[in-house]
Structure formats: C-alpha cells, structure tokens
Design a protein around this motif. Structure first.
Motif, PDB file in Angstrom:
ATOM      1  N   CYS A 389       0.842  -1.183   0.000  1.00  0.00           N
ATOM      2  CA  CYS A 389       0.000   0.000   0.000  1.00  0.00           C
ATOM      3  C   CYS A 389       0.883   1.241   0.000  1.00  0.00           C
ATOM      4  N   VAL A 390       0.394   2.275  -0.643  1.00  0.00           N
ATOM      5  CA  VAL A 390       1.169   3.499  -0.793  1.00  0.00           C
ATOM      6  C   VAL A 390       0.415   4.655  -0.141  1.00  0.00           C
ATOM      7  N   PHE A 391       1.099   5.314   0.796  1.00  0.00           N
ATOM      8  CA  PHE A 391       0.562   6.519   1.431  1.00  0.00           C
ATOM      9  C   PHE A 391       1.355   7.718   0.937  1.00  0.00           C
ATOM     10  N   SER A 392       0.826   8.921   1.225  1.00  0.00           N
ATOM     11  CA  SER A 392       1.629  10.118   0.973  1.00  0.00           C
ATOM     12  C   SER A 392       1.833  10.821   2.312  1.00  0.00           C
ATOM     13  N   ASP A 393       2.864  11.677   2.365  1.00  0.00           N
ATOM     14  CA  ASP A 393       3.171  12.370   3.623  1.00  0.00           C
ATOM     15  C   ASP A 393       2.420  13.702   3.734  1.00  0.00           C
ATOM     16  N   ARG A 394       1.335  13.876   2.947  1.00  0.00           N
ATOM     17  CA  ARG A 394       0.673  15.177   2.848  1.00  0.00           C
ATOM     18  C   ARG A 394       0.348  15.801   4.221  1.00  0.00           C
ATOM     19  N   ARG A 395      -0.236  14.975   5.117  1.00  0.00           N
ATOM     20  CA  ARG A 395      -0.620  15.538   6.421  1.00  0.00           C
ATOM     21  C   ARG A 395       0.607  15.927   7.237  1.00  0.00           C
ATOM     22  N   ALA A 398       2.605  19.093   6.149  1.00  0.00           N
ATOM     23  CA  ALA A 398       2.075  20.382   6.592  1.00  0.00           C
ATOM     24  C   ALA A 398       2.855  20.901   7.801  1.00  0.00           C
ATOM     25  N   ASN A 399       3.463  19.988   8.569  1.00  0.00           N
ATOM     26  CA  ASN A 399       4.317  20.385   9.699  1.00  0.00           C
ATOM     27  C   ASN A 399       5.799  20.300   9.341  1.00  0.00           C
ATOM     28  N   GLY A 400       6.091  20.196   8.067  1.00  0.00           N
ATOM     29  CA  GLY A 400       7.493  20.156   7.638  1.00  0.00           C
ATOM     30  C   GLY A 400       8.148  18.790   7.752  1.00  0.00           C
ATOM     31  N   VAL A 401       7.334  17.762   8.039  1.00  0.00           N
ATOM     32  CA  VAL A 401       7.905  16.419   8.197  1.00  0.00           C
ATOM     33  C   VAL A 401       7.641  15.613   6.922  1.00  0.00           C
ATOM     34  N   SER A 402       8.708  15.249   6.229  1.00  0.00           N
ATOM     35  CA  SER A 402       8.558  14.557   4.951  1.00  0.00           C
ATOM     36  C   SER A 402       8.651  13.044   5.138  1.00  0.00           C
ATOM     37  N   THR A 403       8.346  12.342   4.069  1.00  0.00           N
ATOM     38  CA  THR A 403       8.439  10.878   4.105  1.00  0.00           C
ATOM     39  C   THR A 403       9.839  10.425   4.492  1.00  0.00           C
ATOM     40  N   ILE A 425       4.919   9.007  -9.014  1.00  0.00           N
ATOM     41  CA  ILE A 425       3.646   9.695  -9.267  1.00  0.00           C
ATOM     42  C   ILE A 425       2.923  10.055  -7.965  1.00  0.00           C
ATOM     43  N   VAL A 426       3.420   9.560  -6.833  1.00  0.00           N
ATOM     44  CA  VAL A 426       2.845   9.964  -5.549  1.00  0.00           C
ATOM     45  C   VAL A 426       3.839  10.894  -4.867  1.00  0.00           C
ATOM     46  N   PRO A 427       3.519  12.191  -4.764  1.00  0.00           N
ATOM     47  CA  PRO A 427       4.452  13.096  -4.082  1.00  0.00           C
ATOM     48  C   PRO A 427       4.590  12.684  -2.620  1.00  0.00           C
ATOM     49  N   GLY A 428       5.823  12.562  -2.146  1.00  0.00           N
ATOM     50  CA  GLY A 428       6.058  12.204  -0.748  1.00  0.00           C
ATOM     51  C   GLY A 428       5.564  10.807  -0.403  1.00  0.00           C
ATOM     52  N   GLU A 458       3.041  15.722  14.630  1.00  0.00           N
ATOM     53  CA  GLU A 458       2.008  16.686  14.975  1.00  0.00           C
ATOM     54  C   GLU A 458       2.462  17.593  16.120  1.00  0.00           C
ATOM     55  N   GLU A 459       2.997  16.963  17.167  1.00  0.00           N
ATOM     56  CA  GLU A 459       3.260  17.678  18.420  1.00  0.00           C
ATOM     57  C   GLU A 459       4.673  18.208  18.542  1.00  0.00           C
ATOM     58  N   ASN A 460       5.610  17.519  17.902  1.00  0.00           N
ATOM     59  CA  ASN A 460       7.012  17.873  18.096  1.00  0.00           C
ATOM     60  C   ASN A 460       7.816  17.557  16.830  1.00  0.00           C
ATOM     61  N   PRO A 461       7.502  18.261  15.746  1.00  0.00           N
ATOM     62  CA  PRO A 461       8.133  17.916  14.472  1.00  0.00           C
ATOM     63  C   PRO A 461       9.662  17.930  14.531  1.00  0.00           C
ATOM     64  N   GLU A 462      10.231  18.828  15.360  1.00  0.00           N
ATOM     65  CA  GLU A 462      11.699  18.897  15.481  1.00  0.00           C
ATOM     66  C   GLU A 462      12.300  17.545  15.839  1.00  0.00           C
ATOM     67  N   LEU A 463      11.600  16.856  16.749  1.00  0.00           N
ATOM     68  CA  LEU A 463      12.079  15.551  17.208  1.00  0.00           C
ATOM     69  C   LEU A 463      12.241  14.602  16.023  1.00  0.00           C
ATOM     70  N   VAL A 464      11.243  14.575  15.152  1.00  0.00           N
ATOM     71  CA  VAL A 464      11.300  13.682  13.997  1.00  0.00           C
ATOM     72  C   VAL A 464      12.382  14.147  13.023  1.00  0.00           C
ATOM     73  N   LEU A 465      12.487  15.455  12.872  1.00  0.00           N
ATOM     74  CA  LEU A 465      13.412  15.983  11.857  1.00  0.00           C
ATOM     75  C   LEU A 465      14.872  15.701  12.194  1.00  0.00           C
ATOM     76  N   MET A 466      15.179  15.519  13.476  1.00  0.00           N
ATOM     77  CA  MET A 466      16.572  15.271  13.854  1.00  0.00           C
ATOM     78  C   MET A 466      16.911  13.783  13.913  1.00  0.00           C
ATOM     79  N   ALA A 467      15.937  12.921  13.711  1.00  0.00           N
ATOM     80  CA  ALA A 467      16.153  11.471  13.819  1.00  0.00           C
ATOM     81  C   ALA A 467      17.051  10.998  12.672  1.00  0.00           C
TER      82      ALA A 467
END
Ligand SMILES: *Cc1c(COP(=O)(O)O)cnc(C)c1O
Length: 491
Positions: A389-395, A398-403, A425-428, A458-467
């Motif tokens: 299955c293929v999801f996109s990171d659209r939601r 919105a908080n700057g967190v990409s796939t 063909i699926v962005p993100g 959602e709550e702490n995008p910085e945390l994800v971005l530094m992983a």
C-alpha cells in the motif's frame, strides 16, 4: 521525549588500521626448524610483494570483534520486518538453503558433461514447467540473472518477433507508475519510451491508451499489480487494444507475490513476462546477492527464447543450440543455478494450495496495514490494495515532516524504513510491503511505531526531523553528501 543519546562504543567502530599496533598478530606459529631463505631468491624478485607495509597488525580477538561488530550494523530480515515496498523482502525458509547446499548441487560445474548433469537438467526442466503453470504461459527461460535482465531479454524477444514479421516498430508504451528499470530496458533494446499516465484510481486508462497505440508501437510494458499495489482492472482490455494493432503485451511480474496461485497473467492476454525468483520464490536478496529473472512466454514467442534450450530425448536431457530464430545467449552458462534450486524447493514445498495461501496472507497483511494506518496517513489512491500500500506524507508535510524524515525516525523504533518517495507519481510516497511472512504481532509493532511518529510529527516535528538517534551515524547532511561526496578514506 527521547533525548539525543551518545552512541554505544560498539557503534563507534574504528578502522582496523587505527587499532593496529606493531608486533601484534592473529596467529602463533612454532619456531622455524628449516633454514631461512630469501623470498626473492626462492620465488623470483617479481613475485615478492613490497606494498604490504602498513598492513594492520591486530590480535585474533581484535579482528573477530571488529568484523562481528560491523555485522551488527546491518538491518536484516532475520532481525525484523523489512517493509520496503516493491522489493518483496520476505523471510525465506532456511530449509531451501539446505536444499541448495546439497553436495551434488553445490559443487556442480557448468562444464560438466551432459551425462553427469542429468539431475540439474531435471531440476531446471521441472522449474520451467512449474513457472509456466503458475504464470499460465507456455515456455520459460531461466537464463536472465535478475528482473531487469529479464526485461531486456523480453523486449529483445519482442523486437526479434516483430522483425521476423518484417518490422520491429519504434516505440514501447510504459505507464508513469513503472519501475525505473522498465524504461531503461526499453531504451537498451533500441526502442523509444512513450509514457502513459495513470488515472485518478492509479490505473491505466484504457481509452487514453487506445488513442496512443498505432502501428509504430511494438509493445506495452505493464506491471501488474502496479507499483501502487493496485491491480490493473482493465488488463484484458489493454491486451485487446495492443493486440488489435499487432503489438505485444509485456508484464513486469516482480509483483507476482500478489498473484501466485490465484491469477495467471497468461489467462488475461499477457504475451511475455518476467518473474523475480529472488522476490517471489525464496532467495534472500538485498546486498547484491545473486538473483534470477526467468522470462515466461506464449507459444508464438518460444522460437525467440535465448540459447541454449533444454531438450529431452530417450537418452536423457541435453542442450539444444540449433534454434535459428533465438535472440542468442543472454548469460554465461545457464543462469544462477542455486537460485533456481531454492525456487523449485519453495514451490514444491508449498504446492499450488500453499502458494495460494501465501498470496492471500500477503494481501491480508498489506490490507491490514492499510486499514490500521489510514486514519493517520493519507492513502495515495482510493483503489483496493493488493500486496502493498502506498501513502503520501501530505498531512505530516504540513508540519514540515517529509516521508524521508518519517523513515529515518522509524529506524529508532527498530524497523527498516519503507520505500521512500517511490513511486514518483505519488508526491512524498511511503510505500509499504509487509509480505506474507510477518505475524500480526510484528505488524502491530510496526503500526504502533508509525502512529507514534505521526503524533510526534504533529506535536514535536523537530524531534522527527533530527532522527535517527539510536544509530551509529545520526542525521546526515544529504545535500553535502550528494554535492561533495568523500569517496576515499583519508587517514
Ligand atoms: C525489483 C523490480 C524490478 C527489477 O528487478 P531486479 O531483479 O532488481 O533487476 C523491476 N520491476 C519491479 C516492479 C520491481 O519491483
């Protein structure tokens, strides 16, 4: 919240050169009890290596620990779920390894005379027969060494078959959801690639296609189920459209994991296709191990199959080289034989019913993940999922967190990332293929990890971005790595 932890010492491995200390050795030999000779005199000066200086000098345990620790940096299917979509990273039963290591098979030599290779011939013939039955096709070559190699072999056969009718034509149609190897194979076979867009359900639009097919089109290369994990509902119609203009239908069968035992491409108009034995039929892959990409064809294409072909006479099996229409040899010897042995062992152990059950489990697992994750991630296409299955990171975006960031964070939860940003063909895109070999417990852990990351985003995008935080190398500067690659270690 997880703090940035310092890496464990075992995650900070130095080079063996750096641990070297003069005089250390990984062996003990008794005192010499024969006269010492000058190697240059004994061997000839040209055979004495001068550049060995500076070689690391370490003890046995230093060497063992160094390589054992390095081996623990790898993620492997033996550690946990390996959800790379499109790749079918499933667990492969160990028994097939044991079968492939049967002494008479493991030591067989390709130059061994035919009379001494009858068992190997029988294995290959039986596998060809089984794959023909599974795909609904008439004949199979086991020569190609991988999926992409099978594609090239197949398109060269398309060219040869059309050439035999007087005109090889110019173009091959490739949907925009295709694996990157498809257009590459088309180009290598001397054809022009014509792209066709998928519709809003992630499928080929038969009407749009009908408008594109003319007398210059040699074939369509279609992946089914496609890289969105969606079954091409109009596949028979697509085949009819191509056939009505004298063109052929090539199916990329890398996703046969979703069909084996249930649906046969030969029954819905496919003329030729390849299989990835290292994906669907039990050969461990990743890390560049050997693969196998057999090509299965309908009767009309059989004369064009690569040389040599297996033939059977009352005296036994032998190779037939006398086939004037063949595209010729595509690989030295006869294919990656060990992979063929594993595939046949796997198919025979399962039987038709077992293959069908494995396929149904693959579909069930993918759809379970889809249902569990749909409230948290945006599904890319509203069409039924097959084996992935293929999801996109659209939601999350919105908080700057990409796939890519979600994938990196997933490593901290102990999982190998899914396939990132593919299909194009699926962005993100987040492309997830659990395969049939995962239990509900393992899938639930994975679901929990992804839901937790969605919350973090959602709550702490910085945390994800530094992983990631738990790995030897944490967040790397990907732009610098691409722009200024350091390809050589400078001590
Ligand atoms: C893996 C894959 C290929 C290429 O196969 P290789 O064995 O890696 O050469 C082609 N098409 C699809 C859809 C695939 O998943």
């Amino acid at each position: 919240m997880i703090e940035k932890v310092r890496a464990h010492p075992s995650q900070n491995e130095s080079l063996l050169f750096e641990t070297s200390s003069p005089g250390k050795a990984g062996y003990q030999l008794p005192e010499l009890d024969v006269p010492t000779v000058d190697p240059a005199e004994a061997l000839g000066a040209q055979h004495v290596r001068r550049e060995i200086g500076g070689f690391p000098e370490v003890s046995e345990v230093d060497a063992i620990r160094h390589f054992t620790r390095l081996s623990t940096w790898n993620y492997a299917i033996d550690l946990g779920l390996y959800p790379l979509g499109s790749c079918t990273m499933k667990y492969n039963p160990r028994v097939n390894e044991a079968v492939a290591r049967t002494e008479g098979l493991m030591w067989i030599h390709p130059y061994q005379p035919d009379a001494l290779s009858q068992g190997a011939f029988a294995i290959m013939a039986e596998l060809e027969r089984a794959l023909a039955e599974i795909t609904g096709m008439d004949a199979v070559t086991l020569q190609p060494a991988a999926g992409a190699h099978g594609e090239l072999t197949g398109i060269l056969m398309v060219r040869a078959a059309l050439q035999a009718q007087g005109n090889p034509r110019k173009k091959v149609i490739v949907p925009d959801s295709a694996h990157g190897t498809n257009p590459a194979s088309v180009r290598m076979a001397g054809y022009e690639v014509v792209n066709v867009a998928s519709n809003d359900r992630g499928m080929l639009d038969a009407e749009a296609l009908a408008r594109m097919v003319d007398e210059d089109v040699a074939a369509i290369m279609i992946t089914n189920p496609n890289t969105l994990g969606v079954f091409e509902e109009h596949i028979s119609n697509v085949a009819r459209i191509l056939h009505s203009k004298g063109a052929l239908v090539y199916m990329d069968g890398a996703n046969m994991n979703a069909l084996a035992g249930i649906s046969r491409p030969g029954d819905y108009g496919i003329d030729l296709m390849h299989l990835n034995l290292h994906k669907t039929f039990s050969t461990p892959h990743g890390g560049g191990g050997p693969g196998s990409g057999p090509v299965a064809v309908k009767k009309e294409l059989e004369p064009f199959l690569p040389l040599p072909r297996l033939q059977h006479a009352p005296s036994g099996w032998s190779w037939n080289y006398g086939r004037p229409q063949s595209i010729g040899r595509v690989r030295a010897f006869y294919g990656n034989f060990g992979v063929l042995v594993r595939a046949l062992a796997y198919i025979m152990a399962h039987g038709g019913d077992g293959l069908r059950r494995a396929t149904l489990d693959a579909l069930l697992n993918a759809n379970y993940l889809r249902k569990m994750l749909e409230p948290h991630y945006e599904i890319a296409y509203q069409a039924p999922s097959m084996h992935e299955c293929v999801f996109s990171d659209r939601r999350q975006a919105a908080n700057g967190v990409s796939t890519g960031a979600i994938a990196k964070r997933l490593i901290d939860y102990g999982f190998h990332p899914y396939t990132v940003s593919f299909p194009l063909i699926v962005p993100g895109a987040l492309m997830i293929e659990p395969t049939e070999t995962e239990s509900k417990q393992e899938l639930d852990l994975f679901v929990r990890a992804l839901i937790s990351i969605a919350q973090e985003a959602e709550e702490n995008p910085e945390l994800v971005l530094m992983a990631p935080y738990s790995t030897r190398t944490t967040k790397v500067d990907e732009v610098a790595a691409a722009r200024k690659p350091i390809l050589k270690w400078r001590g």
